[in-house]
Scaffold this active site. Structure first.
Site, PDB file in Angstrom:
ATOM      1  N   LYS A 183       2.504   3.757  18.618  1.00 27.98           N
ATOM      2  CA  LYS A 183       2.761   5.150  18.240  1.00 27.98           C
ATOM      3  C   LYS A 183       2.988   6.015  19.484  1.00 27.98           C
ATOM      4  O   LYS A 183       3.849   6.897  19.488  1.00 27.98           O
ATOM      5  CB  LYS A 183       1.589   5.684  17.423  1.00 27.98           C
ATOM      6  N   GLU A 226      -8.570  -2.710   8.161  1.00 27.27           N
ATOM      7  CA  GLU A 226      -8.093  -3.883   7.443  1.00 27.27           C
ATOM      8  C   GLU A 226      -9.030  -5.057   7.681  1.00 27.27           C
ATOM      9  O   GLU A 226      -9.857  -5.035   8.593  1.00 27.27           O
ATOM     10  CB  GLU A 226      -6.691  -4.223   7.922  1.00 27.27           C
ATOM     11  N   THR A 272       0.836  -1.214   0.000  1.00 27.83           N
ATOM     12  CA  THR A 272       0.000   0.000   0.000  1.00 27.83           C
ATOM     13  C   THR A 272       0.865   1.256   0.000  1.00 27.83           C
ATOM     14  O   THR A 272       0.679   2.154  -0.822  1.00 27.83           O
ATOM     15  CB  THR A 272      -0.909  -0.002   1.258  1.00 27.83           C
ATOM     16  N   ASP A 308      -1.913  -0.739  17.923  1.00 25.80           N
ATOM     17  CA  ASP A 308      -1.324   0.173  16.940  1.00 25.80           C
ATOM     18  C   ASP A 308      -1.105   1.550  17.575  1.00 25.80           C
ATOM     19  O   ASP A 308      -0.021   2.135  17.462  1.00 25.80           O
ATOM     20  CB  ASP A 308      -2.272   0.272  15.728  1.00 25.80           C
ATOM     21  N   GLY A 367     -12.355   1.062   3.352  1.00 27.82           N
ATOM     22  CA  GLY A 367     -10.895   0.934   3.330  1.00 27.82           C
ATOM     23  C   GLY A 367     -10.206   1.589   4.516  1.00 27.82           C
ATOM     24  O   GLY A 367      -8.987   1.759   4.519  1.00 27.82           O
TER      25      GLY A 367
HETATM   26  N1  LIG Z   1      -0.987   1.309   5.120  1.00 26.35           N
HETATM   27  C1  LIG Z   1      -0.961   2.446   5.781  1.00 26.35           C
HETATM   28  O1  LIG Z   1      -1.867   3.290   5.670  1.00 26.35           O
HETATM   29  C2  LIG Z   1       0.199   2.758   6.690  1.00 26.35           C
HETATM   30  C3  LIG Z   1       0.205   3.961   7.419  1.00 26.35           C
HETATM   31  C4  LIG Z   1       1.290   4.284   8.240  1.00 26.35           C
HETATM   32  C5  LIG Z   1       2.342   3.401   8.326  1.00 26.35           C
HETATM   33  N2  LIG Z   1       2.295   2.219   7.618  1.00 26.35           N
HETATM   34  C6  LIG Z   1       3.442   1.323   7.767  1.00 26.35           C
HETATM   35  O2  LIG Z   1       4.068   1.194   6.492  1.00 26.35           O
HETATM   36  C7  LIG Z   1       4.657  -0.108   6.394  1.00 26.35           C
HETATM   37  C8  LIG Z   1       4.133  -0.798   5.139  1.00 26.35           C
HETATM   38  O3  LIG Z   1       2.729  -0.940   5.248  1.00 26.35           O
HETATM   39  P1  LIG Z   1       1.820  -1.365   3.990  1.00 26.35           P
HETATM   40  O4  LIG Z   1       0.421  -1.095   4.403  1.00 26.35           O
HETATM   41  O5  LIG Z   1       2.344  -0.746   2.728  1.00 26.35           O
HETATM   42  O6  LIG Z   1       2.087  -2.949   3.961  1.00 26.35           O
HETATM   43  P2  LIG Z   1       1.691  -3.988   2.822  1.00 26.35           P
HETATM   44  O7  LIG Z   1       0.665  -3.404   1.894  1.00 26.35           O
HETATM   45  O8  LIG Z   1       1.398  -5.282   3.478  1.00 26.35           O
HETATM   46  O9  LIG Z   1       3.049  -4.155   1.974  1.00 26.35           O
HETATM   47  C9  LIG Z   1       4.185  -4.789   2.476  1.00 26.35           C
HETATM   48  C10 LIG Z   1       5.215  -4.952   1.359  1.00 26.35           C
HETATM   49  O10 LIG Z   1       6.380  -5.519   1.935  1.00 26.35           O
HETATM   50  C11 LIG Z   1       6.730  -6.716   1.260  1.00 26.35           C
HETATM   51  N3  LIG Z   1       7.262  -7.686   2.209  1.00 26.35           N
HETATM   52  C12 LIG Z   1       6.716  -8.061   3.395  1.00 26.35           C
HETATM   53  N4  LIG Z   1       7.511  -8.978   4.003  1.00 26.35           N
HETATM   54  C13 LIG Z   1       8.562  -9.171   3.161  1.00 26.35           C
HETATM   55  C14 LIG Z   1       9.717  -9.997   3.233  1.00 26.35           C
HETATM   56  N5  LIG Z   1       9.936 -10.819   4.241  1.00 26.35           N
HETATM   57  N6  LIG Z   1      10.601  -9.930   2.212  1.00 26.35           N
HETATM   58  C15 LIG Z   1      10.379  -9.105   1.153  1.00 26.35           C
HETATM   59  N7  LIG Z   1       9.287  -8.314   1.033  1.00 26.35           N
HETATM   60  C16 LIG Z   1       8.392  -8.347   2.035  1.00 26.35           C
HETATM   61  C17 LIG Z   1       5.440  -7.220   0.635  1.00 26.35           C
HETATM   62  O11 LIG Z   1       5.823  -8.036  -0.448  1.00 26.35           O
HETATM   63  P3  LIG Z   1       4.746  -8.764  -1.417  1.00 26.35           P
HETATM   64  O12 LIG Z   1       4.232  -7.642  -2.276  1.00 26.35           O
HETATM   65  O13 LIG Z   1       5.546  -9.747  -2.169  1.00 26.35           O
HETATM   66  O14 LIG Z   1       3.718  -9.350  -0.510  1.00 26.35           O
HETATM   67  C18 LIG Z   1       4.761  -5.912   0.244  1.00 26.35           C
HETATM   68  O15 LIG Z   1       5.259  -5.454  -0.998  1.00 26.35           O
HETATM   69  C19 LIG Z   1       4.311  -0.835   7.707  1.00 26.35           C
HETATM   70  O16 LIG Z   1       5.374  -0.688   8.605  1.00 26.35           O
HETATM   71  C20 LIG Z   1       3.090  -0.080   8.204  1.00 26.35           C
HETATM   72  O17 LIG Z   1       2.953  -0.139   9.620  1.00 26.35           O
HETATM   73  C21 LIG Z   1       1.268   1.889   6.817  1.00 26.35           C
END
Ligand SMILES: NC(=O)c1ccc[n+]([C@@H]2O[C@H](COP(=O)([O-])OP(=O)(O)OC[C@H]3O[C@@H](n4cnc5c(N)ncnc54)[C@H](OP(=O)(O)O)[C@@H]3O)[C@@H](O)[C@H]2O)c1
Length: 412
Positions: free
Chosen positions: A195, A180, A19, A191, A177
């Site tokens: 923070k 989750e 994301t 969460d 959305g």
């Molecule tokens: N989503 C939000 O609104 C939001 C807001 C603030 C902070 N965050 C933080 O931002 C970070 C990312 O969140 P997200 O929502 O973008 O997560 P996400 O959609 O689940 O994406 C995670 C990405 O990391 C990759 N990944 C996970 N484990 C891996 C591993 N062992 N080796 C290689 N690649 C790996 C996944 O690969 P695949 O594509 O192959 O599965 C995917 O591309 C987190 O720390 C989250 O707490 C998110």
């Protein structure tokens, strides 16, 4: 000197393409020209790592900055540490990693002389990390209050706005959305606790880990609680608090009622807001979108620009302070009782025995039963809990007494 200090393009290695990672990849393309005008450096993607593509060692060797957007503890921790040790700057949005291993990573970054940016780890695009780390670095912060989880704020706002129950509001959040498929960490308060641990570390300079934060979520909140609170002139938020107490610090996340004039009371929907209080500055409140791919990516990009500008402040080594768990709070108490004379007197007796004094009461008949809803003046939470346990044992009780904290300050 690190590799990012050399002239030429700034090579950005991206770990994670979910994301936030995919939104960040799009954003650096869109903003490359503007950032080059601003900083004199062009951003150049130098590789992407996901579970199915990319090689970490190769990306590391070809990057000046590593952007970690994997989430979770491992392999994120090992990759971030390896990048720091290789003299690369790091930007991460990973709150769970920082609230459990932050001290190790901040110390490694300080020792190696590289930046570790983490604006996106707390409250999304709201620049609270920068404000605490730089703008207010010299202030003696007394307290930080935060609505730092957009999912729970949306659910509580919907329950208040439409009268929906918890399950209906959660389903609505998932449909839009804002929640989750597995919302456990959000609705259970973990969460927000992560923070608040990070904000407390920044505000007080003391090490604070997730296990130091007392937290509870919103799963037990009912429509009744919200309706009765409205009668008492209160609104409901999942509130994080980090404060100095008796020479130590207390960090917690609880559902809490606020008076309408409080700066956080009007923050609704998926928005986040943080109020920082200090005697010298009175208070500063920052608010904005707390999550979402493009919004979080924008905070990540801000950190990358700060790396180029050399403006990511190093974190001084932590200086431990005692963690205080028993704090003073006003409480709302919701009781279902048999509707007969002297019940209120019996409850008042127990509260009096524990030196808990009542500020206001609303009583409603429900056939043979009645509801007593009261707000009590600030009291040590352990003392209030003992009174609540004793009230639960009264034979007039029809269900377990429910209690929710009330933020006492009335802002005008
Ligand atoms: N989503 C939000 O609104 C939001 C807001 C603030 C902070 N965050 C933080 O931002 C970070 C990312 O969140 P997200 O929502 O973008 O997560 P996400 O959609 O689940 O994406 C995670 C990405 O990391 C990759 N990944 C996970 N484990 C891996 C591993 N062992 N080796 C290689 N690649 C790996 C996944 O690969 P695949 O594509 O192959 O599965 C995917 O591309 C987190 O720390 C989250 O707490 C998110």
């Amino acid at each position: 000197m690190t590799s990012a200090d050399l002239v030429g393009p700034l090579r950005v290695g991206l770990l994670g393409h979910g994301t936030v990672g995919s939104a960040f990849a799009t954003l650096i393309e869109q903003r490359a020209a503007a950032i080059e005008r601003l900083t004199g450096r062009r951003l150049e993607p130098s590789g992407v790592l996901t579970r199915s593509r990319g090689d970490f060692e190769e990306i590391l060797a070809g990057s000046d900055v590593i952007v970690e957007l994997l989430g979770g503890i491992e392999p994120a921790r090992s990759y971030v540490l390896a990048a720091i040790e290789a003299g690369k700057h790091v930007v991460t949005a990973n709150k769970q990693l920082l609230c459990q291993h932050g001290e190790q990573l901040w110390a490694a970054a300080a020792e190696r002389g590289v930046a570790l940016g983490f604006e996106a780890a707390v409250a999304g695009v709201v620049p609270v990390v920068r404000v605490l780390r730089s703008s207010l670095a010299g202030a003696h912060v007394e307290r930080v209050h935060g609505i730092v989880n957009g999912t729970t704020n949306f659910i509580l706002s919907e329950m208040t706005r439409t009268g929906a129950n918890y399950d209906e509001a959660l389903a609505q959040a998932q449909e839009l959305g804002y929640a989750e498929a597995d919302p456990t960490e959000d609705v259970g308060g973990k969460d927000a606790a992560a923070k608040m641990a990070i904000l407390a570390r920044l505000a007080f300079g003391a090490p604070v880990r997730l296990e130091d934060v007392r937290y509870e979520g919103i799963e037990g909140i009912t429509v009744d609680d919200i309706e009765y609170a409205r009668e008492l002139g209160l609104g409901l938020k999942l509130l994080g608090t980090a404060e100095r107490v008796d020479g130590g610090i207390a960090v917690s996340v609880h559902p809490a009622f606020l008076y309408a004039g409080h700066p956080l009371a009007s923050v609704s929907g998926p928005f986040n807001a943080v109020t920082i209080e200090s005697e010298a500055i009175t208070e500063v409140t920052l608010s904005g979108p707390g999550a979402g791919g493009p919004q979080t990516a924008s905070a990540v990009l801000g950190d990358v620009v700060a790396v180029i500008q050399g403006s990511v402040a190093a974190l001084a080594p932590a200086d431990p302070l005692p963690i205080v768990s028993d704090t003073v709070s006003a409480f709302y108490l919701h009781l279902e009782v048999v509707d007969r004379p002297r019940v209120l007197a019996a409850v008042a007796q127990v509260l009096g025995d524990h030196e808990v004094s009542v500020k206001s009461v609303v009583q409603k008949g429900l056939g043979d039963n009645a509801r007593l809803v009261m707000v009590v003046h600030p009291v040590l939470s352990s003392r209030f809990e003992r009174a609540r346990e004793q009230i639960a044992r009264l034979e007039e009780m029809r269900s377990s007494p429910r209690a929710i904290r009330v933020l006492e300050e009335e802002f005008t």
